[in-house]
Design an enzyme around this catalytic site. Structure first.
Site, mmCIF file in Angstrom:
data_model
loop_
_atom_site.group_PDB
_atom_site.id
_atom_site.type_symbol
_atom_site.label_atom_id
_atom_site.label_comp_id
_atom_site.label_asym_id
_atom_site.label_seq_id
_atom_site.Cartn_x
_atom_site.Cartn_y
_atom_site.Cartn_z
ATOM 1 N N ALA A 126 -7.071 -46.490 -3.174
ATOM 2 C CA ALA A 126 -7.442 -45.383 -2.270
ATOM 3 C C ALA A 126 -7.931 -44.218 -3.112
ATOM 4 O O ALA A 126 -7.461 -43.992 -4.228
ATOM 5 C CB ALA A 126 -6.244 -44.956 -1.421
ATOM 6 N N ASP A 286 0.321 -34.331 8.182
ATOM 7 C CA ASP A 286 -1.013 -34.871 7.897
ATOM 8 C C ASP A 286 -1.068 -36.331 8.342
ATOM 9 O O ASP A 286 -1.434 -37.223 7.575
ATOM 10 C CB ASP A 286 -1.308 -34.750 6.398
ATOM 11 C CG ASP A 286 -2.802 -34.833 6.094
ATOM 12 O OD1 ASP A 286 -3.601 -34.710 7.034
ATOM 13 O OD2 ASP A 286 -3.164 -35.036 4.925
#
Length: 521
Positions: A126, A286
């Site tokens: 990622a 988040d």
């Protein structure tokens, strides 16, 4: 010179995407309005303004993308079309070279990469604007042979961030001075808020501490997994954590094929959110699909996996009680109580009329309550309430802006999983139970237990403290007592004079009556 070139590039992007027309149109100065018309000649600005703004931020780079993401949460300040478009911003950032990541790891640990890991994937799994993640296997120590995820901060991020933030502050100052909406939009406060979030994310030790706190809080819930932080391998630039095995939550078809109960997953997400908010006052702020996975490990199959803890929200006991009472009043359609809570909390001016605020809130909420439950959007209600709040000069609290952003994320995730999800009905029993716990005997016992050590130390010493105080009066208290006694004596003398004067007046009247009667006889 670098800052000058960066500023020129930003101006070019602004002109290229027509943001000058978007921003300068609200400026008061006639010269700037004329300039808007001149620079707009010959350009095709047919695309919606929100779309052009989003594309411009993506062109300016990861820091501006991050700023757009934070700005999208301020729906109390932005028009809905711009806020919706900014919410689509994603961190599409190419990874930095693996050699740079390896150099950062070796500098942080002070030893070669092979001395720390038996295996290290050179290709990151990622990549985002602040850091990227590699899978690895630890070599020695008590964690030897353990599979881990290694998060590495992007190199030289702080100088880049400081330059862009400096430019943002300058632009915010211009907007505040020149734009008709400058004071209401509070651009300097928005940039300061972004500055705080960004610098918090630059410290991976802070993120590791957030993860550890969430992991402790969620241990008894058995609905969500938080990776364990391996503190022997955590640094401000490198964070090593337990590797999690899961699928991204937006791969609904694959999750369903593997046998995950999707409606239950949607309900569990709501439970996790409200538990973190109202029980703990510490929540993952988040929660977009990139940070949420679903476990496919047989031992924990179907549980949520939370990742990326750079942004967390915190609430005080006052915030929690206020929010719970507000939500409960909404569920009961008690709009007068909602209005009273806004005034009691100081969020609106004290001279606000309760009936006017109640009427405005009713106008926002009633259309949604009259729809079928599955069509009710709590996020949409909150957005309309924020828009209504401008009329009553409501002060939006920063911690509640984060809460609103997270609630919108949760509702969006839940409806993607299960379109029939009834967020209100799922949350209502939880909130009512929480309110009962806050005012019931159980809460009183908890508070007494929490204060017991303090009382245990205070009670034995209390007689001595009282005796010392009475025997050795402070000088100021003695002076105040003397002044009070003097004033009391003066008052007593005045009262005595009034009493004796009254008595004398009555005696005089009686004597006059006697003398008059004697004369008459």
């Amino acid at each position: 010179m670098t800052r000058l070139f960066r500023g020129v590039f930003i101006v070019w992007v602004v002109l290229r995407y027509g943001l000058d027309e978007l921003v300068l149109s609200s400026f008061r100065h006639p010269t700037l309005r004329l300039l808007t018309r001149l620079v707009s000649i010959g350009r095709n600005l047919d695309s919606p303004r929100g779309e052009r703004l989003r594309e411009a931020l993506e062109r300016l780079g990861p820091i501006f993308v991050k700023f757009g993401q934070v700005l999208s949460t301020r729906r109390d300040l932005l028009p809905p079309d711009i806020a919706d478009e900014l919410a689509r911003l994603q961190d599409r950032v190419p990874p930095f070279p693996s050699a740079v990541a390896v150099a950062t790891i070796e500098r942080a640990f002070g030893k070669p990469l092979d001395a720390v890991f038996t295996h290290f994937d050179q290709v990151p799994v990622a990549s985002a604007s602040i850091a990227q993640v590699h899978f690895a296997t630890l070599r020695d120590g008590r964690h030897g042979g353990r599979e881990v995820a290694v998060k590495v901060l992007r190199p030289n991020m702080r100088p880049v961030i400081e330059k862009d933030l400096s430019l943002m502050r300058t632009m915010a100052g211009w907007v505040e001075k020149l734009s008709a909406d400058g004071k209401r939009l509070k651009p300097r406060e928005v940039v300061a808020e972004f500055d705080k979030y960004l610098h918090d994310e630059l410290d991976l030790l802070r993120e590791a501490a957030n993860a550890a706190q969430l992991r402790r809080n969620m241990q008894g819930l058995d609905l969500v997994l938080i990776p364990e932080m391996l503190w022997d391998y955590c640094h401000t630039e490198v964070m090593v954590m337990e590797r999690m095995h899961g699928l991204p939550i937006n791969k609904v078809d694959e999750l369903r094929r593997r046998g995950v109960d999707i409606p239950k997953l949607a309900r569990d997400g709501v439970t996790i959110f409200f538990t973190q908010v109202f029980r703990d006052g510490f929540f993952h702020a988040d929660m977009h699909p990139g940070n949420i996975q679903v476990s496919v490990d047989p031992a924990t199959f179907g549980r949520y996996i939370s990742l990326d803890f750079g942004i967390v929200g915190t609430l005080t006991e006052f915030d929690k009680e206020y929010l719970a009472q507000n939500f409960t009043a909404f569920f009961r359609r008690d709009y007068k109580r909602v209005a009273e809570l806004h005034i009691e909390s100081g969020w609106v001016p004290p001279d606000t009329r309760v009936d006017e605020l109640e009427s405005a809130i009713r106008a926002v909420c009633e259309p949604y309550f009259d729809r079928p439950l599955k069509e009710i959007s709590l996020g949409m209600v909150l957005m309309r309430l924020f828009q209504t709040s401008r009329r009553f000069q409501v002060e939006i609290q920063p911690q509640l802006v984060l809460l609103q952003k997270t609630l919108l994320n949760i509702e969006g995730l839940g409806r993607d999983l299960d379109p029939e999800l009834d967020l209100w009905n799922t949350a209502k029993p939880f909130l009512e139970k929480w309110m009962v716990e806050q005012i019931g005997p159980q809460k009183l016992l908890q508070q007494l237990k929490a204060e017991a050590p303090h009382y245990a130390k205070l009670l034995p010493a209390l007689p001595r403290l009282v005796h010392d105080f009475l025997q050795h009066k402070p000088h100021e208290l003695r002076r105040e007592l003397d002044e009070l006694l003097t004033e009391q004596r003066r008052t007593n003398r005045l009262l005595q004079g009034i009493v004796w004067g009254g008595v004398g007046f009555l005696i005089g009247l009686m004597l006059m009556q006697v003398l008059t009667r004697v004369r008459l006889w």
